[in-house]
Write a protein that holds these residues in place. Structure first.
Motif, PDB file in Angstrom:
ATOM      1  N   THR A  44      -6.530 -33.547  -6.926  1.00  0.00           N
ATOM      2  CA  THR A  44      -7.911 -33.740  -7.359  1.00  0.00           C
ATOM      3  C   THR A  44      -8.245 -35.213  -7.504  1.00  0.00           C
ATOM      4  N   VAL A  45      -7.338 -35.987  -8.086  1.00  0.00           N
ATOM      5  CA  VAL A  45      -7.585 -37.424  -8.252  1.00  0.00           C
ATOM      6  C   VAL A  45      -7.670 -38.115  -6.891  1.00  0.00           C
ATOM      7  N   VAL A  86      -8.551 -36.949 -15.000  1.00  0.00           N
ATOM      8  CA  VAL A  86      -8.216 -35.585 -14.589  1.00  0.00           C
ATOM      9  C   VAL A  86      -6.894 -35.187 -15.219  1.00  0.00           C
ATOM     10  N   THR A  87      -6.887 -34.003 -15.862  1.00  0.00           N
ATOM     11  CA  THR A  87      -5.637 -33.423 -16.316  1.00  0.00           C
ATOM     12  C   THR A  87      -5.684 -31.924 -16.037  1.00  0.00           C
ATOM     13  N   LEU A 105      -8.399 -29.088 -15.326  1.00  0.00           N
ATOM     14  CA  LEU A 105      -8.481 -28.183 -14.179  1.00  0.00           C
ATOM     15  C   LEU A 105      -8.090 -26.755 -14.526  1.00  0.00           C
ATOM     16  N   ASN A 139      -9.991 -27.514  -6.754  1.00  0.00           N
ATOM     17  CA  ASN A 139      -9.720 -28.942  -6.941  1.00  0.00           C
ATOM     18  C   ASN A 139     -10.873 -29.784  -6.393  1.00  0.00           C
ATOM     19  N   ALA A 167     -11.998 -34.068 -16.563  1.00  0.00           N
ATOM     20  CA  ALA A 167     -11.837 -32.660 -16.179  1.00  0.00           C
ATOM     21  C   ALA A 167     -10.480 -32.152 -16.623  1.00  0.00           C
ATOM     22  N   LEU A 204     -16.854 -34.687 -10.968  1.00  0.00           N
ATOM     23  CA  LEU A 204     -16.642 -36.000 -11.579  1.00  0.00           C
ATOM     24  C   LEU A 204     -17.360 -37.097 -10.791  1.00  0.00           C
ATOM     25  N   ALA A 209     -13.883 -29.729  -8.676  1.00  0.00           N
ATOM     26  CA  ALA A 209     -13.684 -30.574  -9.858  1.00  0.00           C
ATOM     27  C   ALA A 209     -13.854 -32.049  -9.506  1.00  0.00           C
ATOM     28  N   ALA A 210     -13.278 -32.459  -8.366  1.00  0.00           N
ATOM     29  CA  ALA A 210     -13.428 -33.846  -7.920  1.00  0.00           C
ATOM     30  C   ALA A 210     -14.899 -34.168  -7.660  1.00  0.00           C
ATOM     31  N   LYS A 241      -3.586 -31.865 -10.439  1.00  0.00           N
ATOM     32  CA  LYS A 241      -4.069 -33.173 -10.894  1.00  0.00           C
ATOM     33  C   LYS A 241      -4.046 -34.216  -9.779  1.00  0.00           C
ATOM     34  N   GLU A 249      -5.238 -39.972 -13.085  1.00  0.00           N
ATOM     35  CA  GLU A 249      -4.467 -38.758 -13.359  1.00  0.00           C
ATOM     36  C   GLU A 249      -3.714 -38.935 -14.678  1.00  0.00           C
TER      37      GLU A 249
END
Length: 480
Positions: A138-139, A129-130, A199, A306, A197, A313, A309-310, A135, A179
């Motif tokens: 989300t991680v 994740v970036t 973000l 966020n 991802a 993944l 996105a999580a 970040k 991250e």
């Protein structure tokens, strides 16, 4: 030092650039593998001397004071015999040391590249994740979802377990939630994630990268070689552009996330439900419910993004929908990220000290209807016109602190002249109590006083955590 794994480090001369949170573990790890390690460091303060003493006791050579200056045993700052440089993420690419390395044909790796190269055969794949903002959250959400699926995982990178610790330690993982900053990606040429991802993209760290184009290009490295999914933000075209430009493995898919209803190959939101139309059979017609927006804490729009996105993944890795729901429910956000501190006389007080740039502050400001905004600090080259324009209608007032507060004051004067502004001409730590007192004076019942500085903290505080703690303490004193 080609692109593959290095299996024999015995006697290899490695220079580690920078002490700190990544340099010291890198030096220890390389020394433990048998390399001849020299550490060069710009600073020569008490902390650096303490770290140097610990490493020297192991047999590591440490040069404090100026990591780029030449001495009798080096050429242009490159320690004699250097075969590889491993750099701390914060060292800028224009350092003379790196020019000397390029001239000598010596490769430069970051801590992430080193960890990637040191993975054991059959090691856990990385879900990376970036992005400019979100970040860490989300991680952490991703790791919580993976754990809910019964997988052995850890949140690593800039948070949690160190990457080197995860790669070299005894514990075995099924998959890692990683991250990655733009700095780290710049120095990680061979990284190839399972899925990744980006973000969002907004101007940040331009003083380090030199341009927005270079910053975006470094973020885009996270997609290189992805196997299953490149996850992008459908509301941020720049992230989709990076996917289009990436060289990925055959069959890797572009998967978008959106706060609206999702199209095919997207995750999104329908009537308060997080929905997957990417990792389902017949995604043209079918959708899978994952969780409710109320399962996301806090349910502010950018935090829902966020979570999507999580989820994307995690779904790319194959977790069931129920794990997304259970993982989001189990997740507790870190302090200083839209943290509700108190309610006093009908006014909510919220700490988002982590909003250290305009993009993060904008997301935070968008979460509330009527705001007294506490902002300011180190601008890092940012402009504030767009932030103020987008947020003007929500502002009851603003209290400005920190070295670069004039930039925000001028943007408010241009784009929100009707908003009352208190400009505190001081940068001592005690300014926070005065800022909170001024904010209380401006606020009305139903308002939110929001610390979302849009700036870094180091002009007044050691870090954003200390800034947030000062805000919370000042609010407690108000209510005492």
């Amino acid at each position: 030092m080609g692109s593959g794994q290095v299996t024999d480090w015995q006697g290899r001369h490695v220079t580690v650039a920078g002490l700190g949170v990544s340099g010291v573990p890198a030096a220890r790890a390389l020394h433990g593998l048998g390399a001849k390690v020299t550490v060069v460091n710009d600073g020569d303060d008490a902390r650096a001397r303490e770290q140097a003493a610990e490493l020297e006791a192991l047999g590591v050579t440490v040069r404090l004071g100026d990591g780029t200056a030449s001495d009798s045993g080096s050429a242009a700052g490159l320690p004699e015999g250097t075969e590889l440089i491993v750099t701390a993420p914060g060292w800028r690419p224009d350092k003379p040391l790196f020019a000397a390395a390029a001239a000598a044909g010596v490769p430069v790796w970051g801590d992430v590249e080193l960890a990637w190269r040191l993975r054991k055969p059959g090691a856990a794949p990385w879900l990376a994740v970036t992005g400019t903002n979100g970040k860490t959250t989300t991680v952490q959400m991703l790791a919580s979802i993976l754990e809910a699926a019964g997988l052995r995982t850890a949140a690593v990178g800039n948070i949690g377990v160190s990457l080197l610790g995860a790669v070299l330690g005894e514990e075995e993982y099924d998959v890692l939630a990683v991250e990655l900053s733009s700095y780290q990606l710049h120095w990680a040429p061979s990284l190839r994630a399972h899925s990744a991802a980006v973000l969002n993209l907004a101007p940040d760290h331009l003083d380090w990268h030199g341009s927005m184009e270079a910053y975006a290009a470094d973020k885009g490295r996270v997609y290189e070689g992805n196997r299953i999914a490149c996850v992008y933000n459908a509301a941020d075209k720049a992230t989709e552009d990076l996917v289009r430009e990436a060289d990925v493995e055959e069959g890797c898919r572009a998967v978008g996330f959106t706060l609206g209803p999702p199209g095919p190959s997207q995750l999104g939101v329908v009537e308060g439900i997080l929905v997957d139309r990417a990792f389902v059979e017949n995604r043209q017609k079918n959708a899978q419910e994952l969780a409710e927006v109320s399962d996301v804490r806090p349910p502010a729009p950018h935090n829902v993004a966020n979570a999507l996105a999580a989820a994307a993944l995690a779904r790319a890795y194959g977790v069931p929908a129920s794990a997304v729901r259970d993982g989001l429910r189990a997740f507790t956000p870190d302090a200083h990220r839209i943290t509700h501190v108190a309610d006093l006389d009908g006014v909510a007080w919220v700490d988002d000290s982590k909003a250290t740039n305009t993009h993060a502050a904008g997301a935070s400001l968008a979460a509330y209807e009527s705001i007294v905004w506490i902002a300011g600090g180190l601008a890092k080259g940012a402009a504030f016109d767009e932030l103020v324009t987008d947020s003007a209608k929500r502002l009851r007032g603003a209290v400005l602190i920190g070295r670069d507060r004039a930039l925000i004051r001028e943007a408010l004067a241009r784009h929100a002249p009707e908003v009352p502004v208190v400009d505190l001409d001081r940068t001592d730590t005690g300014a926070m109590l005065q800022a909170v007192q001024e904010a209380q004076r401006l606020a009305r019942p139903g308002d939110t006083v929001l610390l979302a500085p849009a700036c870094a903290s180091m002009d007044m505080f050691a870090n954003y955590n200390k800034r947030g703690e000062a805000f919370a303490q000042a609010v407690r004193e108000l209510g005492a």
